[in-house]
Design a protein around this motif. Structure first.
Motif, PDB file in Angstrom:
ATOM      1  N   VAL A 108       0.860  -1.174   0.000  1.00 20.73           N
ATOM      2  CA  VAL A 108       0.000   0.000   0.000  1.00 20.73           C
ATOM      3  C   VAL A 108       0.900   1.229   0.000  1.00 20.73           C
TER       4      VAL A 108
ATOM      5  N   ARG B 254       1.024  -5.320   4.841  1.00 24.64           N
ATOM      6  CA  ARG B 254      -0.167  -6.166   4.896  1.00 24.64           C
ATOM      7  C   ARG B 254       0.184  -7.608   5.255  1.00 24.64           C
TER       8      ARG B 254
ATOM      9  N   ARG C  34      -5.003   3.581   6.617  1.00 22.49           N
ATOM     10  CA  ARG C  34      -5.290   3.556   5.186  1.00 22.49           C
ATOM     11  C   ARG C  34      -5.603   2.143   4.728  1.00 22.49           C
ATOM     12  N   ILE C  35      -4.883   1.171   5.250  1.00 25.50           N
ATOM     13  CA  ILE C  35      -5.159  -0.232   4.907  1.00 25.50           C
ATOM     14  C   ILE C  35      -6.580  -0.595   5.305  1.00 25.50           C
TER      15      ILE C  35
ATOM     16  N   LEU D  88      -9.103   1.314   2.916  1.00 25.94           N
ATOM     17  CA  LEU D  88      -9.121   0.747   1.565  1.00 25.94           C
ATOM     18  C   LEU D  88      -9.541  -0.713   1.547  1.00 25.94           C
TER      19      LEU D  88
ATOM     20  N   GLN E  18      -7.852  -3.274   2.425  1.00 25.77           N
ATOM     21  CA  GLN E  18      -6.773  -4.033   1.810  1.00 25.77           C
ATOM     22  C   GLN E  18      -6.389  -5.211   2.715  1.00 25.77           C
TER      23      GLN E  18
END
Length: 312
Positions: A36, A275, A305-306, A309, A311
């Motif tokens: 990411v 991740r 942010r992960i 999103l 993710q």
């Protein structure tokens, strides 16, 4: 006529070259394994979670003290759940304590580099024996009694290796994206230390490879195969961890089965994205589903942010 022939040949070669280049540039990691996008600051902030984890585990298991007991005012937040003194031999204890103290230095160096406000907020950690037992549950290896990483030296070294390995793998993965000479020097310095720390703990495991992990029947060498399987399964991006012994085709230059330092076909260290590491330390195989060692997740904007999103 000759000029036209030369021109046609040149154009054909150019097209072939461009086709080769296009093929080379479109080979991307699977979506599950792509990093990411993050700034230098965000990557360091992500790493701080791992530094805090290592410092707390190593210090509380050897001297019964945490980061704030050693360096008051550096961090602030909930005390780790379930941390306890480990029943380890004096030689190992000294190495673990030293590495834990070094982690405090790494935290302070990052704080100074990024001009972060202290005390730093710390993530909630769960260092209880039950959490470490869940790593074996992830590969359906039912151990009776449940695995207790604090029980003895052989058991504790598995946790010690991974505390350094997570940092080594993450820094190796972000080195090329670090912006700024001082920042690159700091990242390189920490990466070298963590690689050395990882090597020391793997060597200690290797010295014990044929010893049994009490109270079970498997050996330390077998145990490294189990933990490598756990990390690879949870990480979800192929083989990036290995046991102390590998088949000859996977050994260095296909000439040895000894595997003290896990590395790729060219004996280069593996890397893991943020991740991948989250999937492992959460023990969920999902970067957006906290649990395990970090029951409420990480601190920092990269982790947020992960989540945003999705993710996983």
């Amino acid at each position: 006529m000759a000029t036209r022939l030369y021109l046609c040949v040149f154009l054909l070669l150019l097209i072939a070259f461009q086709s080769t280049m296009i093929k080379a540039t479109i080979v991307l990691p699977s979506p599950l394994c792509r990093p990411v996008l993050a700034s230098t600051k965000e990557n360091f902030q992500f790493a701080l979670n791992l530094h805090i984890y290592k410092a707390e585990l190593f210090l509380r298991s050897t001297v019964g003290r945490g980061i704030n007991d050693i360096s008051p005012g550096l961090v602030d937040g909930p005390a780790p759940i379930g941390a306890t003194l480990a029943n380890i031999d004096d030689r190992t204890k000294k190495v673990v304590e030293e590495s834990g103290l070094a982690s405090i230095g790494h935290i302070r160096a990052i704080v100074d580099m990024l001009f972060l406000k202290t005390p730093l907020p710390v993530p909630q950690l769960d260092l209880s024996p039950q959490v470490y037992a869940k790593f074996f549950d992830a590969i359906n290896l039912t151990l009776k009694p449940p695995f207790n990483t604090y029980a003895n030296t052989n058991s504790f070294l598995f946790a010690a290796v991974y505390a350094s390995d997570f940092l080594k793998l993450f820094y190796a993965g972000i080195m090329s994206s670090i912006v700024g000479n001082p920042e690159r020097e700091l990242a390189a310095g920490i990466a070298l230390y963590e690689a050395a720390s990882y090597g020391v703990f793997r060597s200690l495991l290797n010295d014990r490879a044929n010893l049994t992990v009490s109270p079970y029947t498997f050996t330390v060498g077998n145990g490294t195969n189990f933990t490598a399987q756990v990390a690879n399964q949870l990480g979800g991006c192929g083989l990036k961890d290995e046991g102390l012994s590998v088949p000859l085709p996977l050994g260095a230059e296909n000439r040895t089965t000894t595997n003290v330092i896990a590395a790729d076909v060219n004996s280069l260290i593996y890397t893991r994205t943020a991740r991948e590491i989250l999937r492992i330390v959460f023990i969920t195989g999902n970067a957006t589903s906290p649990g395990g060692l970090f029951p409420h997740g990480f601190q920092g904007t990269l982790y947020q942010r992960i989540l945003a999103l999705k993710q996983n």
